[in-house]
Design an enzyme around this catalytic site. Structure first.
Site, PDB file in Angstrom:
ATOM      1  N   LYS A  31       1.177   5.319   6.757  1.00 22.49           N
ATOM      2  CA  LYS A  31       0.621   6.098   5.645  1.00 22.49           C
ATOM      3  C   LYS A  31       1.381   7.419   5.539  1.00 22.49           C
ATOM      4  O   LYS A  31       2.184   7.774   6.405  1.00 22.49           O
ATOM      5  CB  LYS A  31      -0.865   6.403   5.865  1.00 22.49           C
ATOM      6  CG  LYS A  31      -1.757   5.189   6.086  1.00 22.49           C
ATOM      7  CD  LYS A  31      -1.909   4.335   4.863  1.00 22.49           C
ATOM      8  CE  LYS A  31      -2.764   3.106   5.129  1.00 22.49           C
ATOM      9  NZ  LYS A  31      -2.686   2.132   4.026  1.00 22.49           N
ATOM     10  N   SER A  58       0.805  -1.222   0.000  1.00 22.01           N
ATOM     11  CA  SER A  58       0.000   0.000   0.000  1.00 22.01           C
ATOM     12  C   SER A  58       0.842   1.278   0.000  1.00 22.01           C
ATOM     13  O   SER A  58       0.296   2.360  -0.198  1.00 22.01           O
ATOM     14  CB  SER A  58      -0.943   0.019   1.202  1.00 22.01           C
ATOM     15  OG  SER A  58      -0.222   0.198   2.392  1.00 22.01           O
TER      16      SER A  58
END
Length: 333
Positions: free
Chosen positions: A181, A106
């Site tokens: 993230k 991701s």
């Protein structure tokens, strides 16, 4: 006097001939004699003692005794070294730097599967808050990783041992709920997608995002959100497979995460050797001006869709230990 008497005298050695065999001189005790005028006598030089010659067997025995002493000394030091190492590991894991392993894609291509990243846990202790563009590790704010862990099959003894090693950071934890993230918006920012060119805009400024995975658009899901103060809007670099803030706008916080839940900033990829480099902050994000403060904090979403599945990430091991062992903890991308 007869000849027999003369013969006996003839058999005697002359007075000036030294006797046959070794001559043993009697020990002479040196004493200081006081001079007639009462002054101190001259010092008598010391006679050096004869060196003691040891046999080969004695030297070997001495060497074996010395080796045994060294081994015993090392054995006594091992418990102290272990305790010191555990204390250092615990302090570093808690306050300084921690290593996390990336198990999914991701954050590609910035961070690839199997990369080990160093996370700075030191600066948050001095009040430093995440900035736009930084890659951060944070705790699950709730509902991002539900049902991610399976049941453990370890026995009670093995489970207890793992808990101790996990506590000091020498083994990964199976119960940690960490994600990784990139920060796109901070408190007060308005993040929106997409403009006519399909770009994400920050406070009305379109973003150039060179860190995106090849072939990925900035977002296939349109959204617009005003980030509340004390919270962050985060997104993965591989937008098509990242279950980031876009997919959790129905959760408490409307997809944003609390600043207090940030574990630290990922500042370097430390393994494998061919990928060692620092994780910089894109200028396109850091140069955007802060939005003027107002009361609008309600996010709005103009789209939806299925949430991409991501494997759960687990707490990593400390410092340089990933260079020794292949298995380490993982951070949830």
């Amino acid at each position: 006097m007869g000849s027999r008497g003369r013969g006996r005298l003839a058999d005697r050695p002359p007075a000036d001939r030294p006797p046959a065999g070794p001559v043993v001189e009697p020990a002479v005790e040196c004493t200081a004699v006081e001079r007639a005028d009462g002054s101190s006598p001259d010092p008598v030089p010391a006679v050096p003692a004869a060196p003691v010659v040891r046999g080969r067997a004695e030297r070997r025995r001495s060497a074996r005794r010395a080796a045994r002493r060294r081994r015993r000394s090392r054995l006594r030091e091992i418990p102290l070294v272990v305790v010191v190492a555990l204390v250092v590991a615990l302090v570093m894991k808690t306050f300084l730097v921690q290593v996390f392993v990336i198990p999914s894609g991701s954050m590609e291509q910035t961070i690839q599967i199997g990369d080990r990243v160093l996370v700075d846990k030191f600066t948050p202790w001095f009040g430093a808050e995440p900035e736009r563009g930084e890659v951060v590790v944070f705790k699950d704010p709730g509902g991002w990783l539900e049902g991610a862990h399976g049941s453990s099959t370890d026995g009670p003894v093995l489970r207890a041992a793992k808990q101790v090693l996990t506590f000091v950071g020498l083994l990964p934890s199976d119960s940690e709920q960490d994600l990784i993230k990139r920060v796109i918006g901070v408190g007060g920012d308005t993040v929106e997608c997409c403009d006519e060119q399909g770009r994400v805009s920050l406070n009305g400024v379109p973003l150039d995002e060179p860190y995106l995975a090849p072939g990925n658009p900035p977002s296939r899901q349109p959204f617009k959100v005003k980030v509340p103060e004390g919270r962050l809007w985060v997104m993965g670099d591989h937008r098509d497979v990242s279950a980031d803030s876009r997919f959790h706008m129905g959760n408490p916080g409307q997809g944003t995460i609390p600043v207090s839940g940030v574990v630290g900033r990922a500042f370097m990829i430390a393994w494998p050797p061919g990928r060692v480099h620092q994780l910089g902050v894109p200028v396109s994000l850091s140069s955007v001006a802060r939005a003027p403060a107002d009361g609008g904090t309600v996010p709005n979403s103009a789209g939806g869709g299925p949430v991409p599945e991501e494997p759960p990430l687990v707490m990593g091991v400390l410092g340089i230990l990933p260079l020794i062992g292949r298995r380490a903890g993982r951070v949830r991308p």
